[in-house]
Design an enzyme around this catalytic site. Structure first.
Site, mmCIF file in Angstrom:
data_model
loop_
_atom_site.group_PDB
_atom_site.id
_atom_site.type_symbol
_atom_site.label_atom_id
_atom_site.label_comp_id
_atom_site.label_asym_id
_atom_site.label_seq_id
_atom_site.Cartn_x
_atom_site.Cartn_y
_atom_site.Cartn_z
ATOM 1 N N GLU A 1 -109.370 47.527 14.110
ATOM 2 C CA GLU A 1 -109.488 46.164 14.639
ATOM 3 C C GLU A 1 -110.850 45.838 15.242
ATOM 4 O OE1 GLU A 1 -106.148 45.533 17.263
ATOM 5 O OE2 GLU A 1 -104.847 45.074 15.587
ATOM 6 N N GLU B 1 -99.989 47.347 10.586
ATOM 7 C CA GLU B 1 -99.252 47.185 11.844
ATOM 8 C C GLU B 1 -98.531 45.853 11.816
ATOM 9 O OE1 GLU B 1 -101.331 47.595 15.595
ATOM 10 O OE2 GLU B 1 -102.696 49.067 14.725
HETATM 11 C C1 GAL Z 1 -102.794 46.405 17.769
HETATM 12 C C2 GAL Z 1 -103.542 47.725 17.940
HETATM 13 C C3 GAL Z 1 -102.617 48.857 18.340
HETATM 14 C C4 GAL Z 1 -101.707 48.409 19.415
HETATM 15 C C5 GAL Z 1 -100.946 47.231 18.945
HETATM 16 C C6 GAL Z 1 -99.900 46.746 19.897
HETATM 17 O O1 GAL Z 1 -103.652 45.338 17.896
HETATM 18 O O2 GAL Z 1 -104.176 48.077 16.760
HETATM 19 O O3 GAL Z 1 -103.354 49.966 18.742
HETATM 20 O O4 GAL Z 1 -102.445 48.094 20.549
HETATM 21 O O5 GAL Z 1 -101.846 46.170 18.708
HETATM 22 O O6 GAL Z 1 -99.099 45.827 19.263
#
Ligand code: GAL
Length: 730
Positions: free
Chosen positions: A384, A445
């Site tokens: 990110e 994710e």
């Molecule tokens: C994303 C990040 C993860 C975690 C997640 C929580 O943005 O890549 O490491 O923080 O959010 O939902």
């Protein structure tokens, strides 16, 4: 000949910087993997582990050196080390997620005692990835992965990269070898490479000349391979590739690696494994544990892989956000769990020195791990982070040069990001799956912070948490071009105060921090498990949901049909909800009309859900209507441990109804005792968290039986609940 010695024992530790001449009495004896501090599972300050500590070990060479070179190999220390041998400074290493070595030879006492001393800096150093800004996880501190002592001849094998090719047509194997000759004269050697011993005749032999004082790189093409069994998630066949180096008749070195033959490729329409479209259903894993931070020995690392595959039923794990333990990856190879591995970092990119470490990490990760058949994709971007074309072209090119057999990805959270890698890997927090902007494409994710959920949250929230995973995984199977989706995340994890729920936990897991399931875990199990599985997503109460009742009742199951009984009465027979979840292999079951009015009072009895498979009852889940703590359960994951003062297992405690369901609002404190040569690790007494929790047991160094007892110590708590379990240490 090469020899390797386990170097995890006999260390001394002090939780502060100490000079080389500090007295041993200022240290405590420890074993490695080691955490620089034991912490509660939450409500601690992340400054607590951020300090400089000292490790020391006195040792005699365990065998005659006989002209060999001696090095100390570290699998990982968090975060930066400076190392001295016998008062001589050997050097530094910065970065907690990759291995490093020091050559001890120049300052080694061959026939007397040696002293190694290590200064370990576990502060969040802004000059070392992932640090520099806020990070949503904790690095913890300690020499937290294994250490080995290695002796090699001056002419030795320095690296093996086994590259299966034409796996689906004419399986063949190229082997890249790096050989090294540390002597000042040319050395004539014989090289022999075998696959799984000699019996298959997959064997190659040649004469080579190693240049004086230098490296020799060779690619060996193995003779045609017949009857090669593919590595698949169901049958992850592993071969062993042995490399022998002879000088005359003398064996100078033997090194080996495991090899799996599989074809893994992301295409525009999705991911293909061994020539077939293979939808990826995954979860992200952080490597941290309650109490011990990252310092989990082999058994716990392997167990996490087993939990992902056997309890959560996923086929892919992302090692968010860094290279993880070799033990974890080895287990993924053995059980057929696919892996997306990535470099350390989180949202932030530092200066040019920082970026140099990013490239170093890419190189260290890929050279360490490119023989793992489970790994199907390299993550070569800081998770990110903003686009940085120069940096990410460099990481991507480096990855391709080091491993031409695998594709690359780079995880970003904005769709306008430039695709430099082979696969556009995207964190999609839209609460659905958006159409890919470019392919090949993988969702790396989703969910996570969009819906943090605790094991003691109201049942409706825990159900919605599970259904979000279900809806998004369902959609991932339907949107063209999507290779799959990796949910955020497998396990709740410790984090900084700027993130998470303020108690230093991000409650984003489908399981809690102890790796114990929430309803969302049951959803995943229902999709991937091969054995019959049925779990009702309810605590079966009458007045805990808004407006009361249990309508609808959700059930996660891989069965064809379910029957729902209330008491002895059959409420009905139900089919999976294919309308809402048209794409999932096993849609959740929605059982409507369990109205409060009908169940109120005497009609409100135990719930029984029976899963039917192929016309037979195959699995059952019962929940008691009385809501009483009928039993204290104490469940060690293992019955046998190694008596090496390192080996550990988890011990689960649960305050449960008569059928073994956790009571989500139980807060009773449970005290554990351990008799025998071992240690309990964890908060003790432990007030229940969502009716469940876990501690760890570490074996001592003498064989024997450990008896663990647990009892509820809260006064006025109902009943006199106790439980006991035994573990044998050999
Ligand atoms: C994303 C990040 C993860 C975690 C997640 C929580 O943005 O890549 O490491 O923080 O959010 O939902």
């Amino acid at each position: 000949m090469r020899t390797l010695h386990d170097f995890n024992h006999g260390w001394l530790f002090a939780a502060r910087p100490l000079p080389l001449d500090a007295d041993d009495s200022l240290f405590d004896p420890v074993t490695i993997p080691h955490t620089n501090i034991l912490l509660p599972h939450h409500n601690f300050d992340n400054a607590d582990y951020q300090f400089i500590s000292t490790y020391r070990k006195h040792f005699h060479l365990p065998e005659a050196r006989a002209g060999r070179f001696v090095s100390l190999d570290f699998d990982g220390a968090m975060t930066a080390v400076t190392v001295w041998l016998n008062g001589h400074r050997l050097g530094e290493h910065a970065g907690g997620y990759v291995p490093f070595s020091f050559d001890l030879t120049p300052f080694l006492h061959e026939n007397a005692e040696n002293t190694i001393q290590i200064e370990l800096d576990s502060t969040e150093r802004p000059d070392i990835p992932p640090n520099g800004y806020v990070v949503d996880y904790l690095t913890f501190g300690g020499i937290y992965r294994d250490v080995r002592l290695r002796l090699v001849e001056p002419a030795h094998i320095d690296g093996i990269f086994a590259k299966p090719k034409h796996v689906l047509t004419r399986p063949a194997l190229d082997v890249d070898l790096r050989l090294r000759n540390l002597r000042g004269e040319i050395r004539e050697c014989r090289l022999r490479v075998t696959l799984d011993g000699d019996e298959h005749g997959f064997q190659y032999e040649t004469l080579i000349f190693l240049p004086a004082g230098g490296d020799y790189n060779a690619t060996v093409e193995m003779p045609p391979l017949h009857d090669i069994q593919l590595w698949t998630p169901d049958q992850p066949k592993l071969y062993t590739l042995n490399v022998y180096l002879y000088g005359g008749q003398t064996l100078l070195d033997h090194a080996w690696t495991r090899v799996g033959f599989r074809d893994a490729v992301f295409k525009d329409d999705g991911f293909y494994l061994n020539g077939e479209r293979f939808p990826l259903r995954g979860l992200n894993r952080h490597q941290t544990y309650p109490y011990i931070g990252g310092a989990a020995p082999a058994r716990l690392q392997r167990r996490d892989a087993d939990i992902l595959k056997d309890e959560l039923g996923v086929n892919l794990v992302r090692t968010s956000h860094y290279p993880q333990s070799p033990h974890f990856l080895n287990r993924c190879d053995e059980i057929g769990l696919l892996v997306f591995e990535e470099i350390p970092g989180w949202q932030f990119i530092g200066d040019s020195d920082w970026k140099a470490l990013v490239l170093r990490d890419v190189e260290a990760m890929i050279t360490r791990d490119r023989n793992h058949p489970s790994i199907i994709l390299w993550g070569v971007r800081i998770n990110e982070s903003p686009d940085d074309d120069a940096l990410y072209s460099a990481t991507n090119n480096l990855a391709h040069r080091l491993d031409p057999t695998r594709q690359t990805g780079g995880v970003r959270n904005f769709t306008t990001s430039r695709k430099l890698e082979d696969v556009f890997t995207y964190n999609d927090f839209s609460n659905t799956i958006i159409d890919p902007v470019v392919t090949p494409y993988l969702v790396t994710e989703f969910s996570g912070h969009m819906f943090p959920t605790k094991t003691w949250d109201n049942e409706l929230r825990q159900i919605e948490h599970a259904l979000r995973h279900a809806r998004i995984q369902d959609r991932a199977l339907a949107v063209p071009g999507v290779s799959g989706a990796i949910g955020w995340c497998a396990f709740d994890y410790n984090t900084h105060r700027e993130l998470g729920s303020g108690d230093r936990i991000c409650y984003h897991g489908v399981s809690d921090i102890f790796r114990l399931p929430k309803f969302a875990a049951d959803f995943y199990a229902s999709q991937g498990l091969k054995t019959p599985f049925v779990r009702a997503a309810t605590f079966w109460t009458q007045g805990d949901r808004d407006e009361g009742g249990n309508d609808p009742l959700w059930v996660f199951s891989n069965c064809d049909e379910i029957e729902v009984y209330i008491g002895d009465e059959l409420e009905g027979r139900y089919q999976p909800d294919r309308e809402t979840f048209p794409n999932l292999p096993h849609p959740p079951f929605r059982v409507p009309n369990l109205s409060l009015i009908r169940l109120w009072g005497v009609h409100y009895q135990d719930l029984r859900v029976v899963g039917w498979m192929n016309g037979e009852p195959a699995a059952e889940h019962r929940i008691a209507a009385d809501g009483l703590p009928a039993q204290l359960m104490l469940i060690p994951d293992d019955e046998v441990l190694q008596a090496d003062a390192i080996d550990m297992t988890r011990v689960v405690i649960k305050l449960a109804d008569k059928y073994g369901n956790r009571l989500p609002y139980a807060t009773a404190a449970v005290a554990l005792t351990l008799e025998g040569n071992g240690t309990l690790i964890g908060e003790n007494p432990f007030p229940m968290v969502g009716g469940q929790a876990a501690l760890y047991v570490r074996a001592g160094r003498t064989p024997g039986v450990l008896t663990i007892s647990a009892h509820v110590i809260t006064s006025l708590a109902r009943g006199n609940l106790t439980a006991a379990a035994q573990i044998t240490c050999r």
